[in-house]
Design a protein around this motif. Sequence first.
Motif, short mmCIF file in Angstrom:
data_model
loop_
_atom_site.label_atom_id
_atom_site.label_comp_id
_atom_site.label_asym_id
_atom_site.label_seq_id
_atom_site.Cartn_x
_atom_site.Cartn_y
_atom_site.Cartn_z
N PRO A 42 -9.91 -8.22 -5.28
CA PRO A 42 -9.18 -8.20 -4.01
C PRO A 42 -8.10 -9.31 -3.95
O PRO A 42 -8.38 -10.47 -4.29
CB PRO A 42 -10.27 -8.43 -2.97
CG PRO A 42 -11.53 -7.97 -3.63
CD PRO A 42 -11.36 -8.29 -5.08
N GLY A 43 -6.89 -8.91 -3.53
CA GLY A 43 -5.80 -9.87 -3.39
C GLY A 43 -5.28 -10.45 -4.68
O GLY A 43 -4.64 -11.49 -4.68
N TYR A 66 -1.65 -3.93 -7.72
CA TYR A 66 -2.20 -2.89 -6.85
C TYR A 66 -1.77 -1.50 -7.33
O TYR A 66 -0.71 -1.35 -7.94
CB TYR A 66 -1.70 -3.08 -5.41
CG TYR A 66 -1.77 -4.50 -4.92
CD1 TYR A 66 -2.99 -5.09 -4.61
CD2 TYR A 66 -0.60 -5.26 -4.77
CE1 TYR A 66 -3.04 -6.39 -4.15
CE2 TYR A 66 -0.65 -6.57 -4.32
CZ TYR A 66 -1.88 -7.14 -4.01
OH TYR A 66 -1.94 -8.42 -3.56
N GLN A 112 -2.01 2.87 -5.78
CA GLN A 112 -2.35 3.74 -4.66
C GLN A 112 -1.89 5.17 -4.99
O GLN A 112 -0.82 5.35 -5.53
CB GLN A 112 -1.68 3.25 -3.37
CG GLN A 112 -1.90 4.14 -2.16
CD GLN A 112 -1.22 3.57 -0.93
OE1 GLN A 112 -1.63 2.53 -0.43
NE2 GLN A 112 -0.18 4.24 -0.46
N ARG A 156 -7.15 4.02 -3.40
CA ARG A 156 -6.56 2.68 -3.52
C ARG A 156 -7.35 1.86 -4.53
O ARG A 156 -8.56 2.04 -4.70
CB ARG A 156 -6.56 1.93 -2.19
CG ARG A 156 -5.77 2.57 -1.07
CD ARG A 156 -5.80 1.63 0.14
NE ARG A 156 -5.09 2.19 1.28
CZ ARG A 156 -5.63 2.96 2.21
NH1 ARG A 156 -6.92 3.27 2.11
NH2 ARG A 156 -4.91 3.41 3.22
N PRO A 199 -9.27 -1.51 -5.63
CA PRO A 199 -10.05 -2.48 -4.86
C PRO A 199 -9.21 -3.72 -4.46
O PRO A 199 -9.50 -4.36 -3.45
CB PRO A 199 -11.18 -2.87 -5.81
CG PRO A 199 -11.34 -1.69 -6.70
CD PRO A 199 -9.96 -1.14 -6.89
N SER A 200 -8.19 -4.02 -5.24
CA SER A 200 -7.37 -5.21 -4.93
C SER A 200 -6.59 -5.05 -3.62
O SER A 200 -6.21 -6.03 -2.99
CB SER A 200 -6.39 -5.48 -6.08
OG SER A 200 -5.58 -4.34 -6.32
N GLU A 226 -7.76 -3.62 -0.86
CA GLU A 226 -8.69 -3.66 0.26
C GLU A 226 -8.27 -2.60 1.29
O GLU A 226 -8.21 -1.42 0.99
CB GLU A 226 -8.76 -5.07 0.84
CG GLU A 226 -9.28 -6.10 -0.17
CD GLU A 226 -9.38 -7.49 0.40
OE1 GLU A 226 -10.51 -7.92 0.63
OE2 GLU A 226 -8.31 -8.12 0.59
N ARG A 227 -7.94 -2.96 2.52
CA ARG A 227 -7.60 -1.99 3.56
C ARG A 227 -6.10 -1.82 3.73
O ARG A 227 -5.65 -1.08 4.60
CB ARG A 227 -8.21 -2.43 4.89
CG ARG A 227 -9.72 -2.39 4.91
CD ARG A 227 -10.23 -2.72 6.31
NE ARG A 227 -11.68 -2.66 6.37
CZ ARG A 227 -12.49 -3.65 6.08
NH1 ARG A 227 -11.98 -4.81 5.67
NH2 ARG A 227 -13.80 -3.50 6.17
N GLU A 228 -5.29 -2.51 2.93
CA GLU A 228 -3.85 -2.42 3.06
C GLU A 228 -3.35 -1.16 2.35
O GLU A 228 -4.05 -0.56 1.53
CB GLU A 228 -3.19 -3.66 2.46
CG GLU A 228 -3.53 -4.96 3.16
CD GLU A 228 -2.96 -5.03 4.57
OE1 GLU A 228 -1.97 -4.30 4.83
OE2 GLU A 228 -3.49 -5.79 5.41
#
Length: 445
Positions: free
Chosen positions: A78-79, A83, A85, A95, A97-98, A100-102
């Motif tokens: 995460p972060g 990334y 998607q 998505r 895992p890096s 997250e909800r973004e």
Amino acid sequence: MLRNSFRARLIVGAVLWISIGLLMSGFVLSRLFDELVVRQFDHDLTDHAEELRSLLERRSDGTLAIPRSLSDPRFAVPGSGLYWQIEGAGGQVLRSPSLERESLPFDAAELDHPRRVITNLGPLRLYQQLVPAGEGDPPLRLSIGVAQRTIDAELSHFDLALAASLAVIAIGLSGAAALQVTLGLRPLGRLRRALTEVRGGRVERLPDDLPHEVAPLVQDLNAMIGSNSEMLRRARTQAGTLAHSLKTSLAVLLDEAQQLKATGQSDSAAIVEAQCLKMQRQIDYEMARARAAARGTLGLACAVKETMADIVSALAQLNRRRGIEIQLDAPEDLSVACDPQDFSEIIGNLADNAAKWARSTVRLSAGLSGGLVILSIEDDGPGIPEKDRETVFTLGARLDESTAGFGLGLAVTRELVTHYGGRVWIETSPLGGARARVELPAVPG
């Protein structure tokens, strides 16, 4: 300092050009590396996109799935800054895992080439493409992004390493330039020391084994030194010849005056004697000036203590019956840039004058201050009134007509001292009498 030093100018100039050259090189290398890093990240993004497409599966129920993680583990952290998607029909979104909800924004007008965008995650380098989903279904929207901070960290690390490397190179090149300039100018330093040796009278000419670039200068200087020495020899010879011929004629006239006196013509004899003495005084003065003017400034050196010791010895012998104590205080290694004969005449005139008026003590001393030899000749006599301290240096000036002399010594002394760029004056001595002070240039060391 820069205006008066070749070495400083050359070193500063070399350092400036080296610094400018390396700064420009650093700027160009940094820009080239920036482009290289960005292209490398863009290439990695397209590779990750291809890998992601190869892993994408559609299940029997029509949903999308990625059965295993991508090869780069940062997608799972995460972060982490890396990334991916995938958006499918019906609002299905996969998505990394890096993320997250973004979510990554999708722009259908900017496909198949990486670009820089601003998102909720901060600035990203984003690559997007449309992936065919199957017959009758709209294409899938695939996005791969990397945080700009990741790219900037790589660039910053390189820039720091580049700056450190260029700084080391600059220091090395500047040191090499300074060494080269120092070695290149060393012959000039040797020439300067040789000139000092000539001025100090320790050698008669400059060395001939200097580099070709300064050889013409050395030859001209040696020719000038030789010409100066020859002119000096001729001037001394001419001055001596003239003095001898004039003094011989005056001796004849004085003899005639004695003959007149013997025949009873005392008044005429007195007039002739007075005029002869006046001419004698003027001749001695002008000959002293001529001798001083004939002497150049190269190769002149006189040991101060040795010359003063000879004068002290002679004065002590001459004044032994009067009980005059002659004291001397001078360092052994002190030398003055003056012809030994002239220096002896300067000190002799002043010391003889001091001994003439001293009651019990005459003190001679010498020292060095700021490139000047400072001489003091003082006595414990009646002293000289302040109003007369300049008058005594005038030709023929005598404050006491009862003492022997022509009033010539102090006038000649000032003429000689002035010729060598010095000065002489009289002040009150701590002994109670007069103190003559003389400043003359020291022999350069």
